[in-house]
Write a protein that holds these residues in place. Sequence first.
Motif, PDB file in Angstrom:
ATOM      1  N   GLN A  89      48.699  42.529  48.680  1.00 33.09           N
ATOM      2  CA  GLN A  89      47.415  42.400  48.005  1.00 33.09           C
ATOM      3  C   GLN A  89      46.483  43.518  48.440  1.00 33.09           C
ATOM      4  N   ALA A  90      45.912  44.204  47.466  1.00 34.80           N
ATOM      5  CA  ALA A  90      44.969  45.268  47.768  1.00 34.80           C
ATOM      6  C   ALA A  90      43.637  44.662  48.195  1.00 34.80           C
ATOM      7  N   ARG A  91      42.836  45.456  48.880  1.00 38.95           N
ATOM      8  CA  ARG A  91      41.513  44.986  49.295  1.00 38.95           C
ATOM      9  C   ARG A  91      40.679  44.682  48.055  1.00 38.95           C
ATOM     10  N   ALA A  92      40.090  43.486  48.043  1.00 34.16           N
ATOM     11  CA  ALA A  92      39.320  43.069  46.872  1.00 34.16           C
ATOM     12  C   ALA A  92      38.006  43.843  46.790  1.00 34.16           C
ATOM     13  N   SER A  93      37.617  44.134  45.558  1.00 37.32           N
ATOM     14  CA  SER A  93      36.331  44.785  45.320  1.00 37.32           C
ATOM     15  C   SER A  93      35.465  43.830  44.515  1.00 37.32           C
ATOM     16  N   GLY A  94      34.350  44.309  44.000  1.00 35.96           N
ATOM     17  CA  GLY A  94      33.487  43.465  43.191  1.00 35.96           C
ATOM     18  C   GLY A  94      32.685  42.500  44.042  1.00 35.96           C
ATOM     19  N   THR A  95      32.455  41.311  43.521  1.00 32.55           N
ATOM     20  CA  THR A  95      31.622  40.308  44.180  1.00 32.55           C
ATOM     21  C   THR A  95      32.415  39.571  45.252  1.00 32.55           C
ATOM     22  N   THR A  96      31.796  39.309  46.388  1.00 33.33           N
ATOM     23  CA  THR A  96      32.442  38.573  47.466  1.00 33.33           C
ATOM     24  C   THR A  96      32.064  37.095  47.391  1.00 33.33           C
ATOM     25  N   PRO A  97      32.944  36.199  47.877  1.00 34.13           N
ATOM     26  CA  PRO A  97      32.613  34.767  47.861  1.00 34.13           C
ATOM     27  C   PRO A  97      31.340  34.457  48.645  1.00 34.13           C
ATOM     28  N   MET A 136      37.627  30.856  33.858  1.00 34.03           N
ATOM     29  CA  MET A 136      37.787  31.319  35.237  1.00 34.03           C
ATOM     30  C   MET A 136      37.509  32.816  35.259  1.00 34.03           C
ATOM     31  N   TYR A 137      36.639  33.254  36.165  1.00 32.31           N
ATOM     32  CA  TYR A 137      36.299  34.667  36.281  1.00 32.31           C
ATOM     33  C   TYR A 137      36.686  35.156  37.676  1.00 32.31           C
ATOM     34  N   ARG A 138      37.575  36.153  37.725  1.00 37.74           N
ATOM     35  CA  ARG A 138      37.960  36.716  39.020  1.00 37.74           C
ATOM     36  C   ARG A 138      36.764  37.414  39.641  1.00 37.74           C
ATOM     37  N   LEU A 139      36.479  37.077  40.908  1.00 39.59           N
ATOM     38  CA  LEU A 139      35.301  37.638  41.550  1.00 39.59           C
ATOM     39  C   LEU A 139      35.370  39.153  41.642  1.00 39.59           C
ATOM     40  N   GLU A 193      35.748  34.842  54.427  1.00 36.34           N
ATOM     41  CA  GLU A 193      35.170  35.377  53.194  1.00 36.34           C
ATOM     42  C   GLU A 193      34.021  34.521  52.691  1.00 36.34           C
ATOM     43  N   LEU A 194      34.001  33.244  53.096  1.00 36.19           N
ATOM     44  CA  LEU A 194      32.906  32.346  52.734  1.00 36.19           C
ATOM     45  C   LEU A 194      31.844  32.265  53.830  1.00 36.19           C
TER      46      LEU A 194
END
Length: 292
Positions: free
Chosen positions: A104-112, A166-169, A63-64
């Motif tokens: 865990q669901a697939r993350a959305s929004g901003t990626t690392p 702290m802001y969740r990506l 992810e990084l």
Amino acid sequence: MSLRTITRDLNWLRDAGLPVTAHRGRLGGVTMLPGSGLDLTRLTPGERDHLSLTGLDEKQRAELNASVESRRALSKIAAAQPRRVHELLPLTDVVHVDSRPWHQARASGTTPASLIGAVRRGRRLRIEYDSPRDSCPRDLLVDPYGLFAKAGIWYLVADCARVPRMYRLERITTWKEVDQPRRIRESQTLATVAAALIDQWEHNHAIEVSATVDQTQIERAQRIFGLRLVREDHEESATGHKVTIRFLQLEDVRALLPFGSAITVHGPTEARAHLRDLATDLAHHYAPSPTS
């Protein structure tokens, strides 16, 4: 070079598995045992940097966009290690780490990977943050310390108006760099700010709820509430276990609803009243429709 730099590099060599020893005294120093060695010039600065990313599993490194250089650096170190006839199996063969939470669901929004470049340039960021507590996304100007991974979730740790957050990506819908250097607080680092925020979330609270948890549900309650749940007794009880559960605010007691009657709240009065109101609303929501 500074003593801190020397100490960091020596720790890095030890972590890489090299037999480095130190000798005190005027004629002392640091040496490596004969028969072992690693040509550090074979490691690029980027590879050394990626090796310092401890605690991340392969998915998080990917992810990084860090997995390729990390694997390449580790392979160089592995190739330099002496082979023994009766050596133990490598830890990488017998230990596998997956720090993501279950289901865990697939993350959305901003990626690392998309944000790491801007963070490393040390610039201020303007983000649009979609918090579940707000009716619409907020536009925020933040000063980032860096990215933080905990329990499989990525966060941006930053000051907003000099206050750490702290802001969740996955909730950062859009972002852009601001042509200004970040303005972080003196003597604060990503590690110190993240540790303080974690301590705040785990220990700070505005309301303490006293309750009894059924014996069959105590382990589940401990798993869900973690350090926020304190058992007042540790012995078997036919009626259940007396506990204190700490919440940041009164609204958070809704987390007790999934336990139904397996948790009996004794106080405070406003917690019992709020749970009663929530349960009444839920009962009305699922009440049978009147027949025509």
